[in-house]
Design an enzyme around this catalytic site. Structure first.
Site, mmCIF file in Angstrom:
data_model
loop_
_atom_site.group_PDB
_atom_site.id
_atom_site.type_symbol
_atom_site.label_atom_id
_atom_site.label_comp_id
_atom_site.label_asym_id
_atom_site.label_seq_id
_atom_site.Cartn_x
_atom_site.Cartn_y
_atom_site.Cartn_z
ATOM 1 N N CYS A 92 50.948 -4.912 5.555
ATOM 2 C CA CYS A 92 51.648 -4.040 6.491
ATOM 3 C C CYS A 92 51.444 -4.490 7.840
ATOM 4 O O CYS A 92 52.380 -5.533 8.245
ATOM 5 C CB CYS A 92 51.091 -2.842 6.220
ATOM 6 S SG CYS A 92 52.203 -1.426 6.968
ATOM 7 N N HIS A 184 51.698 -1.958 0.558
ATOM 8 C CA HIS A 184 49.935 -1.662 0.507
ATOM 9 C C HIS A 184 49.554 -1.944 -0.831
ATOM 10 O O HIS A 184 49.431 -1.032 -1.659
ATOM 11 C CB HIS A 184 49.710 -0.425 0.986
ATOM 12 C CG HIS A 184 49.926 -0.103 2.553
ATOM 13 N ND1 HIS A 184 48.841 -0.472 3.380
ATOM 14 C CD2 HIS A 184 50.867 0.364 3.333
ATOM 15 C CE1 HIS A 184 49.020 -0.239 4.561
ATOM 16 N NE2 HIS A 184 50.364 0.294 4.647
ATOM 17 N N GLU A 186 46.605 -2.567 -1.912
ATOM 18 C CA GLU A 186 45.351 -1.746 -2.253
ATOM 19 C C GLU A 186 45.211 -0.321 -2.718
ATOM 20 O O GLU A 186 44.576 0.370 -3.071
ATOM 21 C CB GLU A 186 44.542 -1.782 -0.889
ATOM 22 C CG GLU A 186 44.816 -0.651 0.228
ATOM 23 C CD GLU A 186 46.086 -1.136 1.127
ATOM 24 O OE1 GLU A 186 46.270 -0.217 2.031
ATOM 25 O OE2 GLU A 186 46.724 -2.181 0.818
#
Length: 206
Positions: A92, A184, A186
Protein backbone atom coordinates in the site's frame (compact mmCIF):
# COMPACT_ATOMS: atom_id res chain seq x y z
CA UNK A 1 17.67 -20.03 10.61
CA UNK A 2 14.60 -17.96 9.72
CA UNK A 3 15.08 -15.00 7.38
CA UNK A 4 15.04 -11.71 9.24
CA UNK A 5 12.70 -9.15 7.68
CA UNK A 6 13.13 -5.53 8.69
CA UNK A 7 9.91 -3.59 9.29
CA UNK A 8 10.59 0.07 10.12
CA UNK A 9 8.63 1.21 13.14
CA UNK A 10 7.32 -0.40 16.31
CA UNK A 11 6.02 -3.93 16.81
CA UNK A 12 2.87 -2.65 18.51
CA UNK A 13 1.89 -0.70 15.39
CA UNK A 14 2.41 -3.52 12.87
CA UNK A 15 1.30 -6.69 14.64
CA UNK A 16 -0.56 -8.01 11.59
CA UNK A 17 2.55 -7.68 9.41
CA UNK A 18 4.60 -9.51 12.03
CA UNK A 19 2.04 -12.31 12.14
CA UNK A 20 2.09 -12.64 8.33
CA UNK A 21 5.90 -12.75 8.18
CA UNK A 22 6.10 -15.32 10.96
CA UNK A 23 3.34 -17.46 9.43
CA UNK A 24 5.47 -17.62 6.26
CA UNK A 25 8.48 -18.80 8.25
CA UNK A 26 10.35 -15.52 8.72
CA UNK A 27 11.30 -13.39 11.70
CA UNK A 28 10.11 -9.79 11.85
CA UNK A 29 12.68 -7.29 13.12
CA UNK A 30 11.37 -3.85 14.11
CA UNK A 31 13.85 -0.99 14.04
CA UNK A 32 14.28 2.65 13.05
CA UNK A 33 18.04 2.19 12.60
CA UNK A 34 19.20 2.01 8.94
CA UNK A 35 22.19 -0.04 10.13
CA UNK A 36 19.75 -2.92 10.77
CA UNK A 37 19.85 -3.53 7.00
CA UNK A 38 23.17 -5.31 7.45
CA UNK A 39 21.64 -8.12 9.51
CA UNK A 40 18.30 -8.50 7.74
CA UNK A 41 17.64 -10.40 4.52
CA UNK A 42 14.65 -8.35 3.36
CA UNK A 43 12.76 -5.09 3.87
CA UNK A 44 8.98 -4.83 4.28
CA UNK A 45 7.48 -1.34 3.92
CA UNK A 46 3.99 -1.37 5.49
CA UNK A 47 0.90 0.70 4.88
CA UNK A 48 0.14 4.02 6.56
CA UNK A 49 -0.33 7.73 5.91
CA UNK A 50 0.64 9.71 2.81
CA UNK A 51 4.12 10.73 1.71
CA UNK A 52 5.04 14.41 1.60
CA UNK A 53 4.18 15.55 -1.96
CA UNK A 54 7.30 17.70 -2.32
CA UNK A 55 9.26 14.45 -2.45
CA UNK A 56 7.76 13.80 -5.88
CA UNK A 57 7.69 17.40 -7.07
CA UNK A 58 4.14 18.44 -6.17
CA UNK A 59 2.40 20.87 -3.86
CA UNK A 60 0.09 19.33 -1.28
CA UNK A 61 -3.43 19.27 -2.72
CA UNK A 62 -4.99 16.29 -0.93
CA UNK A 63 -2.32 14.43 1.07
CA UNK A 64 -2.95 13.82 4.76
CA UNK A 65 -1.59 12.01 7.81
CA UNK A 66 1.92 13.00 6.76
CA UNK A 67 4.90 11.38 8.51
CA UNK A 68 8.05 13.25 7.41
CA UNK A 69 10.45 11.33 9.65
CA UNK A 70 9.04 8.05 8.44
CA UNK A 71 9.39 9.14 4.81
CA UNK A 72 13.06 9.99 5.36
CA UNK A 73 13.78 6.71 7.16
CA UNK A 74 12.07 4.48 4.62
CA UNK A 75 13.78 6.21 1.70
CA UNK A 76 17.15 5.72 3.42
CA UNK A 77 16.33 2.06 3.98
CA UNK A 78 15.39 1.64 0.33
CA UNK A 79 18.69 3.18 -0.66
CA UNK A 80 20.55 0.71 1.54
CA UNK A 81 18.62 -2.43 0.63
CA UNK A 82 18.72 -1.78 -3.11
CA UNK A 83 22.46 -1.04 -2.92
CA UNK A 84 22.92 -4.42 -1.24
CA UNK A 85 20.64 -6.15 -3.76
CA UNK A 86 18.36 -7.41 -0.98
CA UNK A 87 14.62 -8.03 -1.59
CA UNK A 88 12.02 -5.38 -0.80
CA UNK A 89 8.23 -5.72 -0.50
CA UNK A 90 6.16 -2.53 -0.39
CA UNK A 91 2.54 -2.79 0.74
CA UNK A 92 0.00 0.00 0.00
CA UNK A 93 1.90 3.11 1.16
CA UNK A 94 4.99 0.92 0.73
CA UNK A 95 4.34 0.59 -3.02
CA UNK A 96 3.97 4.35 -3.22
CA UNK A 97 7.24 4.85 -1.32
CA UNK A 98 9.02 2.50 -3.73
CA UNK A 99 7.64 4.43 -6.69
CA UNK A 100 8.73 7.78 -5.28
CA UNK A 101 12.18 6.40 -4.41
CA UNK A 102 12.76 5.52 -8.05
CA UNK A 103 11.57 8.94 -9.23
CA UNK A 104 7.87 8.29 -9.84
CA UNK A 105 4.85 10.37 -8.85
CA UNK A 106 1.55 9.74 -7.08
CA UNK A 107 -2.12 10.55 -7.58
CA UNK A 108 -2.90 12.48 -4.39
CA UNK A 109 -6.59 11.68 -4.17
CA UNK A 110 -8.30 8.77 -5.87
CA UNK A 111 -12.03 8.08 -5.53
CA UNK A 112 -13.45 4.58 -5.27
CA UNK A 113 -10.51 2.77 -3.64
CA UNK A 114 -10.68 3.73 0.05
CA UNK A 115 -12.09 1.57 2.83
CA UNK A 116 -15.85 1.77 3.43
CA UNK A 117 -17.01 2.09 7.05
CA UNK A 118 -13.62 0.85 8.18
CA UNK A 119 -13.69 -2.25 5.99
CA UNK A 120 -11.56 -3.02 2.93
CA UNK A 121 -13.16 -3.06 -0.50
CA UNK A 122 -12.78 -6.38 -2.36
CA UNK A 123 -12.39 -6.24 -6.14
CA UNK A 124 -10.81 -8.18 -9.01
CA UNK A 125 -7.60 -7.09 -10.74
CA UNK A 126 -5.86 -8.11 -13.95
CA UNK A 127 -2.31 -9.47 -13.79
CA UNK A 128 0.46 -9.44 -16.40
CA UNK A 129 2.47 -12.65 -17.05
CA UNK A 130 5.34 -11.56 -14.77
CA UNK A 131 6.83 -13.26 -11.71
CA UNK A 132 4.46 -11.45 -9.38
CA UNK A 133 1.57 -11.73 -11.83
CA UNK A 134 1.96 -15.50 -12.14
CA UNK A 135 2.10 -15.82 -8.37
CA UNK A 136 -1.19 -13.92 -7.98
CA UNK A 137 -3.03 -15.45 -10.94
CA UNK A 138 -4.63 -13.78 -13.97
CA UNK A 139 -7.64 -12.21 -12.21
CA UNK A 140 -7.27 -12.46 -8.43
CA UNK A 141 -9.55 -10.81 -5.91
CA UNK A 142 -7.72 -8.25 -3.76
CA UNK A 143 -8.58 -5.77 -1.02
CA UNK A 144 -8.40 -2.01 -1.25
CA UNK A 145 -8.07 0.67 1.45
CA UNK A 146 -6.19 3.61 -0.08
CA UNK A 147 -6.89 7.06 -1.49
CA UNK A 148 -3.58 7.50 -3.34
CA UNK A 149 -1.86 5.45 -6.03
CA UNK A 150 1.14 5.35 -8.34
CA UNK A 151 0.89 7.75 -11.27
CA UNK A 152 4.05 8.05 -13.40
CA UNK A 153 6.21 5.04 -12.63
CA UNK A 154 9.76 5.46 -11.42
CA UNK A 155 12.86 4.40 -13.33
CA UNK A 156 13.16 0.64 -13.74
CA UNK A 157 9.65 -0.10 -12.48
CA UNK A 158 6.89 -1.75 -14.47
CA UNK A 159 3.24 -2.24 -13.64
CA UNK A 160 2.19 -5.89 -13.48
CA UNK A 161 -1.35 -5.62 -12.13
CA UNK A 162 -4.25 -3.20 -12.65
CA UNK A 163 -7.72 -2.51 -11.28
CA UNK A 164 -10.63 -2.19 -13.71
CA UNK A 165 -10.19 1.60 -13.80
CA UNK A 166 -6.50 1.29 -14.71
CA UNK A 167 -5.02 1.98 -11.27
CA UNK A 168 -1.71 0.17 -10.75
CA UNK A 169 -2.25 -2.57 -8.16
CA UNK A 170 1.23 -4.15 -8.28
CA UNK A 171 4.64 -3.36 -9.70
CA UNK A 172 8.08 -4.93 -10.04
CA UNK A 173 11.55 -3.59 -10.67
CA UNK A 174 13.06 -4.89 -13.90
CA UNK A 175 16.48 -5.76 -12.45
CA UNK A 176 16.27 -5.47 -8.65
CA UNK A 177 14.37 -7.83 -6.29
CA UNK A 178 11.73 -5.18 -5.51
CA UNK A 179 7.99 -5.82 -5.45
CA UNK A 180 5.10 -3.55 -4.52
CA UNK A 181 1.39 -4.26 -4.08
CA UNK A 182 -1.28 -1.62 -3.54
CA UNK A 183 -3.48 -4.07 -1.62
CA UNK A 184 -3.03 -5.56 1.86
CA UNK A 185 -1.91 -9.21 1.80
CA UNK A 186 -1.49 -9.22 5.58
CA UNK A 187 -5.27 -9.05 5.98
CA UNK A 188 -6.48 -10.60 2.74
CA UNK A 189 -8.80 -13.59 3.18
CA UNK A 190 -7.86 -16.77 1.34
CA UNK A 191 -4.54 -18.01 0.07
CA UNK A 192 -3.22 -15.07 -1.98
CA UNK A 193 -1.77 -13.19 0.97
CA UNK A 194 -0.05 -16.31 2.29
CA UNK A 195 1.40 -17.07 -1.15
CA UNK A 196 2.80 -13.58 -1.49
CA UNK A 197 4.54 -13.62 1.88
CA UNK A 198 5.87 -17.13 1.25
CA UNK A 199 7.28 -16.07 -2.13
CA UNK A 200 8.86 -12.97 -0.60
CA UNK A 201 10.50 -15.03 2.16
CA UNK A 202 11.78 -17.46 -0.46
CA UNK A 203 13.38 -14.56 -2.34
CA UNK A 204 14.99 -13.36 0.85
CA UNK A 205 16.44 -16.78 1.58
CA UNK A 206 18.27 -17.14 -1.72
Amino acid sequence: MACQILIPGGADRYANYRAAVEAAGGRAVFSDDPAAAENCEGLLLPGGGDLEPWRYGQANTASRNLEPRRDALELRLLERFTALGKPVLGICRGLQTVNVFFGGTLVQDLPGHSAVDGRDRLHPVRSAPSALGRLCGEEPQVNSAHHQAADRLGSGLEAVQWAADGVVEALEHRTLPVWGVQWHPERLPGGLGRRLFAAFLKRCGR
